[in-house]
Design a protein around this motif. Sequence first.
Motif, PDB file in Angstrom:
ATOM      1  N   ASP A  61       0.715  -1.164   0.064  1.00 13.04           N
ATOM      2  CA  ASP A  61       0.037   0.225   0.026  1.00 13.04           C
ATOM      3  C   ASP A  61       0.787   1.224  -0.014  1.00 13.04           C
ATOM      4  O   ASP A  61       0.571   2.208  -0.832  1.00 13.04           O
ATOM      5  N   THR A  62       1.924   0.905   0.855  1.00 10.76           N
ATOM      6  CA  THR A  62       2.831   2.255   0.828  1.00 10.76           C
ATOM      7  C   THR A  62       3.455   2.649  -0.537  1.00 10.76           C
ATOM      8  O   THR A  62       3.513   4.046  -0.888  1.00 10.76           O
ATOM      9  N   LEU A  63       3.794   1.582  -1.546  1.00 11.37           N
ATOM     10  CA  LEU A  63       4.509   1.757  -2.588  1.00 11.37           C
ATOM     11  C   LEU A  63       3.427   2.290  -3.812  1.00 11.37           C
ATOM     12  O   LEU A  63       3.908   3.258  -4.520  1.00 11.37           O
ATOM     13  N   ILE A  64       2.477   1.396  -3.519  1.00 12.03           N
ATOM     14  CA  ILE A  64       1.174   1.665  -4.591  1.00 12.03           C
ATOM     15  C   ILE A  64       0.883   3.263  -4.312  1.00 12.03           C
ATOM     16  O   ILE A  64       0.813   4.155  -5.330  1.00 12.03           O
ATOM     17  N   SER A  65       0.622   3.835  -3.117  1.00  9.24           N
ATOM     18  CA  SER A  65       0.279   4.875  -2.878  1.00  9.24           C
ATOM     19  C   SER A  65       1.145   6.206  -3.332  1.00  9.24           C
ATOM     20  O   SER A  65       0.842   7.256  -3.775  1.00  9.24           O
ATOM     21  N   ALA A  66       2.674   5.681  -3.482  1.00 11.70           N
ATOM     22  CA  ALA A  66       3.739   6.455  -3.867  1.00 11.70           C
ATOM     23  C   ALA A  66       3.877   6.491  -5.450  1.00 11.70           C
ATOM     24  O   ALA A  66       4.737   7.242  -6.030  1.00 11.70           O
ATOM     25  N   GLY A  67       2.737   5.678  -6.219  1.00 13.75           N
ATOM     26  CA  GLY A  67       2.964   5.682  -7.515  1.00 13.75           C
ATOM     27  C   GLY A  67       3.440   4.670  -8.216  1.00 13.75           C
ATOM     28  O   GLY A  67       3.648   4.605  -9.480  1.00 13.75           O
ATOM     29  N   ALA A  68       3.910   3.550  -7.342  1.00 18.52           N
ATOM     30  CA  ALA A  68       4.533   2.322  -8.259  1.00 18.52           C
ATOM     31  C   ALA A  68       3.377   1.830  -9.125  1.00 18.52           C
ATOM     32  O   ALA A  68       2.532   1.614  -8.749  1.00 18.52           O
ATOM     33  N   ALA A  69       4.059   1.206 -10.383  1.00 19.26           N
ATOM     34  CA  ALA A  69       3.108   0.463 -11.146  1.00 19.26           C
ATOM     35  C   ALA A  69       2.715  -1.019 -10.666  1.00 19.26           C
ATOM     36  O   ALA A  69       1.709  -1.409 -10.912  1.00 19.26           O
ATOM     37  N   ASN A  70       3.941  -1.476 -10.308  1.00 18.27           N
ATOM     38  CA  ASN A  70       3.739  -3.057 -10.101  1.00 18.27           C
ATOM     39  C   ASN A  70       4.546  -3.238  -8.783  1.00 18.27           C
ATOM     40  O   ASN A  70       5.653  -2.832  -8.607  1.00 18.27           O
ATOM     41  N   VAL A  71       3.974  -4.110  -7.660  1.00 14.50           N
ATOM     42  CA  VAL A  71       4.811  -4.360  -6.616  1.00 14.50           C
ATOM     43  C   VAL A  71       4.334  -5.911  -6.464  1.00 14.50           C
ATOM     44  O   VAL A  71       3.340  -6.293  -6.294  1.00 14.50           O
ATOM     45  N   VAL A  72       5.636  -6.783  -6.160  1.00 10.08           N
ATOM     46  CA  VAL A  72       5.557  -8.142  -6.312  1.00 10.08           C
ATOM     47  C   VAL A  72       6.256  -8.711  -5.057  1.00 10.08           C
ATOM     48  O   VAL A  72       7.450  -8.152  -4.976  1.00 10.08           O
ATOM     49  N   PHE A  73       6.195  -9.549  -4.425  1.00 11.06           N
ATOM     50  CA  PHE A  73       6.860  -9.896  -3.015  1.00 11.06           C
ATOM     51  C   PHE A  73       7.334 -11.539  -3.404  1.00 11.06           C
ATOM     52  O   PHE A  73       6.863 -12.403  -3.858  1.00 11.06           O
ATOM     53  N   ILE A  74       8.506 -11.731  -3.060  1.00 17.81           N
ATOM     54  CA  ILE A  74       8.982 -13.021  -2.855  1.00 17.81           C
ATOM     55  C   ILE A  74       9.386 -13.173  -1.388  1.00 17.81           C
ATOM     56  O   ILE A  74      10.331 -12.168  -0.648  1.00 17.81           O
ATOM     57  N   CYS A  75       8.655 -14.055  -0.605  1.00 18.96           N
ATOM     58  CA  CYS A  75       9.230 -14.384   0.794  1.00 18.96           C
ATOM     59  C   CYS A  75       9.492 -15.761   0.967  1.00 18.96           C
ATOM     60  O   CYS A  75       8.950 -16.590   0.096  1.00 18.96           O
ATOM     61  N   PHE A  76      10.298 -16.119   1.570  1.00 15.04           N
ATOM     62  CA  PHE A  76      11.018 -17.610   1.847  1.00 15.04           C
ATOM     63  C   PHE A  76       9.847 -18.448   2.328  1.00 15.04           C
ATOM     64  O   PHE A  76       9.577 -19.558   1.803  1.00 15.04           O
ATOM     65  N   GLY A  77       9.131 -17.899   3.239  1.00 13.15           N
ATOM     66  CA  GLY A  77       7.911 -18.631   3.854  1.00 13.15           C
ATOM     67  C   GLY A  77       6.729 -17.743   3.992  1.00 13.15           C
ATOM     68  O   GLY A  77       6.680 -16.736   4.318  1.00 13.15           O
ATOM     69  N   VAL A  78       5.486 -18.262   3.832  1.00 11.88           N
ATOM     70  CA  VAL A  78       4.199 -17.873   4.100  1.00 11.88           C
ATOM     71  C   VAL A  78       3.524 -18.847   5.490  1.00 11.88           C
ATOM     72  O   VAL A  78       4.022 -19.895   5.575  1.00 11.88           O
ATOM     73  N   GLY A  79       2.768 -18.194   6.066  1.00 11.93           N
ATOM     74  CA  GLY A  79       2.146 -18.868   7.254  1.00 11.93           C
ATOM     75  C   GLY A  79       1.549 -20.256   7.036  1.00 11.93           C
ATOM     76  O   GLY A  79       0.703 -20.580   6.129  1.00 11.93           O
ATOM     77  N   PHE A  80       1.847 -21.194   7.843  1.00 13.35           N
ATOM     78  CA  PHE A  80       1.311 -22.548   7.682  1.00 13.35           C
ATOM     79  C   PHE A  80      -0.213 -22.507   7.835  1.00 13.35           C
ATOM     80  O   PHE A  80      -0.719 -23.353   7.242  1.00 13.35           O
ATOM     81  N   LYS A  81      -0.447 -21.762   8.826  1.00 12.86           N
ATOM     82  CA  LYS A  81      -2.032 -21.680   9.013  1.00 12.86           C
ATOM     83  C   LYS A  81      -2.778 -21.252   7.959  1.00 12.86           C
ATOM     84  O   LYS A  81      -4.201 -21.868   7.895  1.00 12.86           O
ATOM     85  N   GLY A  82      -2.427 -20.564   6.770  1.00 10.00           N
ATOM     86  CA  GLY A  82      -3.256 -20.343   5.555  1.00 10.00           C
ATOM     87  C   GLY A  82      -2.986 -21.302   4.291  1.00 10.00           C
ATOM     88  O   GLY A  82      -3.141 -20.770   3.210  1.00 10.00           O
ATOM     89  N   LYS A  83      -2.210 -22.398   4.722  1.00 10.04           N
ATOM     90  CA  LYS A  83      -1.893 -23.238   3.480  1.00 10.04           C
ATOM     91  C   LYS A  83      -2.909 -23.776   2.901  1.00 10.04           C
ATOM     92  O   LYS A  83      -2.714 -23.846   1.517  1.00 10.04           O
ATOM     93  N   GLU A  84      -4.101 -24.083   3.332  1.00  8.98           N
ATOM     94  CA  GLU A  84      -5.021 -24.737   2.519  1.00  8.98           C
ATOM     95  C   GLU A  84      -5.645 -23.756   1.471  1.00  8.98           C
ATOM     96  O   GLU A  84      -6.207 -24.093   0.627  1.00  8.98           O
ATOM     97  N   GLY A  85      -5.307 -22.524   1.587  1.00  5.64           N
ATOM     98  CA  GLY A  85      -5.883 -21.350   0.696  1.00  5.64           C
ATOM     99  C   GLY A  85      -4.891 -20.942  -0.342  1.00  5.64           C
ATOM    100  O   GLY A  85      -5.052 -20.391  -1.222  1.00  5.64           O
ATOM    101  N   ASP A  86      -3.765 -21.597  -0.062  1.00  2.72           N
ATOM    102  CA  ASP A  86      -2.784 -21.292  -1.068  1.00  2.72           C
ATOM    103  C   ASP A  86      -2.779 -22.024  -2.573  1.00  2.72           C
ATOM    104  O   ASP A  86      -3.427 -23.128  -2.495  1.00  2.72           O
ATOM    105  N   PHE A  87      -2.188 -21.461  -3.509  1.00  2.00           N
ATOM    106  CA  PHE A  87      -1.948 -22.177  -4.725  1.00  2.00           C
ATOM    107  C   PHE A  87      -0.575 -22.863  -4.639  1.00  2.00           C
ATOM    108  O   PHE A  87       0.461 -22.055  -4.549  1.00  2.00           O
TER     109      PHE A  87
END
Length: 227
Positions: free
Chosen positions: A168-194
């Motif tokens: 939100d901070t980057l897009i509000s400042a005018g960034a066109a695209n913002v994509v994240f690479i995280c080593f890990g995402v939370g295990f509790k949300g695993k069932e909803g991940d692709f």
Amino acid sequence: MKSMEYSYYRAPKSHKHPKVVPIFALGHHKPMGEGEDEFTKTVINFYKYGNRKETEYLMQRTLELFEKRFKGDLQYDLVCIIPTHAEKVLNPNMLKFAQEFAGKVGIKFDQVLERTRTIKGQHEQESIEARKENVKDSLAIKGDVRGKSILVFDNYSISGSNCIDAFDTLISAGAANVVFICFGVGFKGKEGDFDLNPNMGKKVSEIIKMFHWPKLSKEKIAEFKAK
């Protein structure tokens, strides 16, 4: 030759814009109380100590992910990382990793995100709302990001609050695209991940358009967890 491992896609909704926050991950973070696994230990050891073995493993996995999903798709203008919880502090191991990665793939590294106040550790927050409030308005932009496509690194995204706030901070400042690479995402949300099969040829832009997270409804996830 070892085959490429699965990666994962999670895309919570932005709090300020009619967009999703695209997060690509190498695995799932499993806290110690829930049976901390080898992948989780690997990322923790890297983040705390910058051990060579863990660094090389994560770099190999990240480069494979980039080659498979990112290369030949969006053209990124810069790479940066999400700051730590402390005001104006960057984790030195994440910083070195992102700078080395940027050099390997030919993208400029520019730390355009800065923590403007010290926040509490996200792991200390007991609810998603508390995590959201904890990080709210704690980031600022250094430099001009207008019209730029930005690839942002973080070690973990558990509830998504840090990534959402950075997005939100980057897009509000005018960034066109913002994509994240995280080593890990939370295990509790695993069932909803692709789960991204390495044999699937889709690129980042296609995945963002096609896959609407979570892949299961809240009711289905609750039903799954109750079993």
